[in-house]
Design an enzyme around this catalytic site. Structure first.
Site, PDB file in Angstrom:
ATOM      1  N   GLU A 176       0.833  -1.204   0.000  1.00  0.00           N
ATOM      2  CA  GLU A 176       0.000   0.000   0.000  1.00  0.00           C
ATOM      3  C   GLU A 176       0.875   1.264   0.000  1.00  0.00           C
ATOM      4  OE1 GLU A 176      -3.233  -0.257   2.896  1.00  0.00           O
ATOM      5  OE2 GLU A 176      -4.131  -1.887   1.752  1.00  0.00           O
ATOM      6  N   GLU A 307      -4.848  -8.812  -0.607  1.00  0.00           N
ATOM      7  CA  GLU A 307      -5.648  -8.591   0.608  1.00  0.00           C
ATOM      8  C   GLU A 307      -7.100  -8.487   0.187  1.00  0.00           C
ATOM      9  OE1 GLU A 307      -4.451  -5.518   3.376  1.00  0.00           O
ATOM     10  OE2 GLU A 307      -2.327  -5.945   3.022  1.00  0.00           O
TER      11      GLU A 307
HETATM   12  O1  AHR Z   1      -5.187  -6.243   6.695  1.00  0.00           O
HETATM   13  C1  AHR Z   1      -5.127  -5.104   7.490  1.00  0.00           C
HETATM   14  C2  AHR Z   1      -4.482  -3.911   6.787  1.00  0.00           C
HETATM   15  O2  AHR Z   1      -5.295  -3.499   5.748  1.00  0.00           O
HETATM   16  C3  AHR Z   1      -3.148  -4.173   6.141  1.00  0.00           C
HETATM   17  O3  AHR Z   1      -2.089  -4.065   7.031  1.00  0.00           O
HETATM   18  C4  AHR Z   1      -3.071  -3.082   5.125  1.00  0.00           C
HETATM   19  O4  AHR Z   1      -2.287  -3.435   4.020  1.00  0.00           O
HETATM   20  C5  AHR Z   1      -4.516  -2.821   4.773  1.00  0.00           C
HETATM   21  O5  AHR Z   1      -4.839  -1.481   4.792  1.00  0.00           O
END
Ligand code: AHR
Length: 506
Positions: A176, A307
């Site tokens: 991110e 994710e």
């Molecule tokens: O999964 C939780 C968080 O969500 C992670 O650390 C981040 O990459 C995302 O914003």
């Protein structure tokens, strides 16, 4: 009478293979995922192998986890791997500023992670630190993990008890980068990704699949900047090999922003808005694919959703930075729906990682410190669907289009399904997302003859149903009766249910 949902599957027309890595996982140093989830320490009274909780590993082994992403997430961009090697009592303590502002003692580090992967039978996917790390630090981590022979990092690894190089197939270049990974602009990060990737070496036989940190949701400008950074339109459209994959993140909530809705106490509107958001990942993947196709028509660069999952209010009384939430039948239906969509994009989408495996966000397992362990409804979807891993995808046609449910003017397909074939076995998954209408599903299998079929169904009397230590099987799969006639498989799908049917072909 119960309405019928008809669907046609040509079992002799196999499509792209569903990469097993679409069933990947994610474990971050966040809340009770690592500490108190996977890791209890060697002195724990709970059964463990070198500090890793035995019952957690045993339960996860049943899912055939193909890869595990670690150490973050946002944590990855403040993690310094050298702090997590050597004798545990000597490892420095840091503060996990992203997640709960708690102390991190670094007891779970590189060797512990690699041991966990070995226990799970999963490929490691290590996410390096771009945001607050250096190129040298990341390059040396790769050397420490994967180099054989003699070198400064190899000598250090051996001194810490590991002779042989490990195999690390997947490497993340930060996380991110548009946010917690450094608040960069797309072109600036694209250049950083090229620079870091240059020094992420393939040592010996270890070939890294380097994954650039990608967009959130449908931030297509981010994907475009990364594609521009590797495309080479003047050289036969063959992308330059700085990185092989590009990620994106996609979280599901009920339309009103993350952590707004309660994990177990939600109404029908919130349920349907959740399904609309989950289904919308199809549009988002199509949009990323279109951008990628324009720079890489041959489909060399892979798309990775590293994710995904639901994000609700945290459990009452827990640290808000620990992102611990219950998991209901609603979460399971989100998982089933995502997999149907992932399977349909098998050509470009090569990996996906649920966030996260234990005790955080949409987890497989919830644990307590007394030895309690609960398998969530989402766990059961992963288990019921595992036969799709590395199978050839099969299209599922609902003639005339699926029946739809109107949600704030947007049409939600009532029944979603996907199918795959491996040898003479076909696996079909289907979800009925309606809260009040059951349907009789009629799968018309063509191009092969059915010799036997076995069904399983996951449902409950209400979508808020969930499992607890006191009631661990409130939501668990049971046998589904499947009637087989003339190549048709007929079964009843009650409201808010997920089912799989495994078919033997003659
Ligand atoms: O999964 C939780 C968080 O969500 C992670 O650390 C981040 O990459 C995302 O914003």
């Amino acid at each position: 009478s119960t309405p019928t949902t008809r669907a046609v599957i040509n079992v002799d027309l196999g499509g792209p293979v569903i990469n097993r890595h679409l069933y990947g996982h994610f474990a971050e140093h966040l809340g009770r995922c690592i500490y108190g989830g996977f890791w209890v320490g060697e002195d724990s009274e709970l059964p463990n192998v070198g500090g890793i909780r035995t019952d957690v590993v045993e339960a996860l082994r049943a899912l055939n986890i193909p890869n595990l992403r670690w150490p973050g997430g946002c944590f990855a961009d403040e993690y310094h791997w050298q702090d997590g090697i050597g004798p545990r009592q000597d490892r420095p303590i840091m503060v996990n500023t992203h997640w709960g502002n708690v102390e991190e003692n670094n007891h779970f580090g590189t060797h512990e992670f690699m041991a966990l992967c070995e226990l799970l039978g999963a490929d490691p996917y290590v996410n390096g630190n771009v945001g607050s790390g250096t190129v040298r630090e990341m390059s040396e981590w790769v050397e420490y993990l994967t180099r054989d022979g003699d070198s400064p990092m190899v000598r250090q690894r051996k001194a810490n008890g590991r002779e042989k190089a490990w195999r690390v197939p997947f490497w993340g270049i930060g996380n991110e980068a548009w946010g917690c990974g450094g608040n960069m602009r797309p072109e600036a990060y694209a250049d950083e990704a090229r620079r870091f990737a240059t020094f992420l070496r393939d040592h010996g036989d270890n070939k890294l699949y380097r994954i650039a940190a990608g967009a959130n949701d449908d931030n297509l400008a981010w994907t475009e900047a990364l594609m521009k950074a590797v495309s080479c339109l003047g050289c036969g459209n063959k992308p330059r090999g700085f990185f092989q994959g590009i990620s994106f993140h996609y979280y599901t909530h009920d339309g009103d922003g993350i952590h707004r809705s309660h994990a177990t106490d939600f109404d029908d509107t919130q349920y349907y808005r959740t399904m609309i958001k989950a289904a919308d990942i199809d549009r988002v993947i199509k949009a990323h694919r279109a951008v990628m196709d324009s720079y890489d028509p041959a489909g060399v660069v892979g798309l990775v959703c590293d994710e995904w999952g639901t994000w609700w209010q945290v459990d009452e009384g827990t640290n808000p930075g620990f992102l611990q939430q219950q998991n209901t039948l609603r979460d399971a239906l989100v998982a089933g729906l995502h997999f149907d969509i992932f399977h349909s994009h098998a050509e470009r989408l090569i990996m996906a990682n649920i966030a996260q495996t234990v005790n955080v966000l949409q987890s497989m397992i919830l644990t307590d410190d007394q030895g309690g362990l609960v398998l969530t409804p989402t766990y059961h979807v992963f288990e019921m669907n595992k036969g799709h891993q590395d199978a050839a995808s099969l299209a599922v046609h609902q003639p005339g289009g699926p029946a739809t449910i109107d949600v704030d003017g947007t049409a939600l397909a009532q029944v979603t399904a996907s199918a795959s074939r491996k040898g003479d076995t076909v696996l079909i998954s289907a979800g009925n997302l309606s809260l009040d209408s059951g349907t009789m599903i009629d799968f018309d299998l063509r191009g092969g003859s059915v010799s036997a079929a076995r069904g399983r169904i996951l449902t409950a009397d209400r979508p808020q149903a969930h499992n607890t230590v006191a009631e661990p099987t409130a939501v668990a799969p049971v046998e589904l009766e499947v009637r087989v006639t003339d190549g048709h498989l007929i079964a009843d799908l009650p409201p808010h249910s997920f089912a799989t049917i495994e078919v033997d072909l003659a």
